[in-house]
Design a protein around this motif. Structure first.
Motif, PDB file in Angstrom:
ATOM      1  N   HIS A  79      -4.087   1.856  11.278  1.00 14.08           N
ATOM      2  CA  HIS A  79      -4.528   3.233  11.511  1.00 14.08           C
ATOM      3  C   HIS A  79      -5.246   3.789  10.289  1.00 14.08           C
ATOM      4  O   HIS A  79      -6.310   4.417  10.411  1.00 14.08           O
ATOM      5  N   MET A  80      -4.690   3.566   9.116  1.00 11.58           N
ATOM      6  CA  MET A  80      -5.324   4.048   7.887  1.00 11.58           C
ATOM      7  C   MET A  80      -6.688   3.396   7.670  1.00 11.58           C
ATOM      8  O   MET A  80      -7.655   4.074   7.297  1.00 11.58           O
ATOM      9  N   LEU A  81      -6.782   2.083   7.915  1.00  9.38           N
ATOM     10  CA  LEU A  81      -8.043   1.381   7.747  1.00  9.38           C
ATOM     11  C   LEU A  81      -9.106   1.932   8.678  1.00  9.38           C
ATOM     12  O   LEU A  81     -10.214   2.275   8.254  1.00  9.38           O
ATOM     13  N   ILE A  82      -8.784   2.034   9.946  1.00  6.48           N
ATOM     14  CA  ILE A  82      -9.784   2.459  10.928  1.00  6.48           C
ATOM     15  C   ILE A  82     -10.156   3.923  10.723  1.00  6.48           C
ATOM     16  O   ILE A  82     -11.329   4.288  10.780  1.00  6.48           O
ATOM     17  N   THR A  83      -9.173   4.781  10.452  1.00 10.78           N
ATOM     18  CA  THR A  83      -9.462   6.198  10.247  1.00 10.78           C
ATOM     19  C   THR A  83     -10.355   6.414   9.027  1.00 10.78           C
ATOM     20  O   THR A  83     -11.369   7.111   9.110  1.00 10.78           O
ATOM     21  N   SER A  84      -9.999   5.797   7.915  1.00  4.83           N
ATOM     22  CA  SER A  84     -10.796   6.003   6.697  1.00  4.83           C
ATOM     23  C   SER A  84     -12.165   5.349   6.802  1.00  4.83           C
ATOM     24  O   SER A  84     -13.173   5.929   6.385  1.00  4.83           O
ATOM     25  N   ALA A  85     -12.246   4.164   7.369  1.00  3.65           N
ATOM     26  CA  ALA A  85     -13.537   3.494   7.509  1.00  3.65           C
ATOM     27  C   ALA A  85     -14.447   4.259   8.471  1.00  3.65           C
ATOM     28  O   ALA A  85     -15.663   4.367   8.233  1.00  3.65           O
ATOM     29  N   THR A  86     -13.876   4.800   9.531  1.00  6.60           N
ATOM     30  CA  THR A  86     -14.665   5.600  10.471  1.00  6.60           C
ATOM     31  C   THR A  86     -15.189   6.852   9.791  1.00  6.60           C
ATOM     32  O   THR A  86     -16.358   7.227   9.969  1.00  6.60           O
ATOM     33  N   GLU A  87     -14.358   7.496   9.009  1.00  7.23           N
ATOM     34  CA  GLU A  87     -14.786   8.704   8.292  1.00  7.23           C
ATOM     35  C   GLU A  87     -15.893   8.395   7.289  1.00  7.23           C
ATOM     36  O   GLU A  87     -16.878   9.135   7.185  1.00  7.23           O
ATOM     37  N   ILE A  88     -15.767   7.295   6.582  1.00  5.95           N
ATOM     38  CA  ILE A  88     -16.808   6.888   5.633  1.00  5.95           C
ATOM     39  C   ILE A  88     -18.109   6.581   6.371  1.00  5.95           C
ATOM     40  O   ILE A  88     -19.195   6.996   5.949  1.00  5.95           O
ATOM     41  N   ALA A  89     -18.006   5.872   7.497  1.00  6.44           N
ATOM     42  CA  ALA A  89     -19.205   5.529   8.269  1.00  6.44           C
ATOM     43  C   ALA A  89     -19.889   6.779   8.801  1.00  6.44           C
ATOM     44  O   ALA A  89     -21.126   6.882   8.767  1.00  6.44           O
ATOM     45  N   ARG A  90     -19.115   7.739   9.272  1.00  5.72           N
ATOM     46  CA  ARG A  90     -19.705   8.988   9.766  1.00  5.72           C
ATOM     47  C   ARG A  90     -20.370   9.768   8.640  1.00  5.72           C
ATOM     48  O   ARG A  90     -21.393  10.420   8.858  1.00  5.72           O
ATOM     49  N   THR A  91     -19.776   9.714   7.458  1.00  2.51           N
ATOM     50  CA  THR A  91     -20.369  10.392   6.305  1.00  2.51           C
ATOM     51  C   THR A  91     -21.760   9.853   6.015  1.00  2.51           C
ATOM     52  O   THR A  91     -22.672  10.611   5.657  1.00  2.51           O
ATOM     53  N   PHE A  92     -21.953   8.556   6.200  1.00  2.00           N
ATOM     54  CA  PHE A  92     -23.250   7.937   5.952  1.00  2.00           C
ATOM     55  C   PHE A  92     -24.151   7.942   7.196  1.00  2.00           C
ATOM     56  O   PHE A  92     -25.224   7.360   7.181  1.00  2.00           O
ATOM     57  N   GLY A  93     -23.704   8.559   8.274  1.00  2.00           N
ATOM     58  CA  GLY A  93     -24.525   8.696   9.469  1.00  2.00           C
ATOM     59  C   GLY A  93     -24.632   7.439  10.322  1.00  2.00           C
ATOM     60  O   GLY A  93     -25.600   7.266  11.052  1.00  2.00           O
TER      61      GLY A  93
END
Length: 153
Positions: A79-93
């Motif tokens: 959960h931590m991996l997917i949540t943080s990676a998704t947030e980082i990916a969204r930050t970069f568009g």
């Protein structure tokens, strides 16, 4: 290895056809079930550990505790991996499709990778190889087959 190659060839053939439909999915899942029955029956006499390993086992009450703790850590870590990676990916568009195809794939593969690495470091290369081969068979026949049963791919 033979079954993994057969599953890969089946997937390649279905890729040339262009659509993996309901009947293809049913055949794939049936093939996986038949393979599991065959492996279970053919390896019934094989011992999973020798007598020396039995002395190293945990007390009976600790085994379920370690299993539950490991599963909880697996769920929290994924959960931590997917949540943080998704947030980082969204930050970069980065698009949702790319996130789903890459980050989720990495998140589901990390437990297998960890198992293979630990097995290799402990000198159990056969466990690492079996983990990779089994994962490929399950992903092709099981996941693709079940997905095709639900909706054509």
């Amino acid at each position: 290895l033979v079954m993994m190659l057969a599953a890969a060839i089946i997937m390649l053939g279905l890729g040339f056809i262009g659509v993996v439909g309901l009947w293809s999915g049913i055949v794939m899942v049936a093939g996986l079930i038949a393979y599991l029955v065959f492996v279970t029956r053919s390896d019934r006499d094989v011992s999973l550990c020798d007598d020396a390993d039995l002395s190293k086992r945990l007390p009976g009450w600790k085994e379920p505790l370690f299993i539950i703790g490991g599963l909880a850590a697996l769920f929290v870590g994924a959960h931590m991996l997917i949540t943080s990676a998704t947030e980082i990916a969204r930050t970069f568009g980065i698009s949702e499709a790319v996130i789903g195809l890459t980050i989720v794939a990495v998140g589901t593969s990390l437990p297998e990778l960890a198992t293979s690495v630990v097995a290799a470091f402990r000198g159990h290369a056969e466990v690492a190889l079996g983990n990779v081969v089994g994962s490929n068979i399950f992903n092709i026949l099981g996941i693709l087959g079940l997905t095709a049963i639900v909706t054509p791919v």
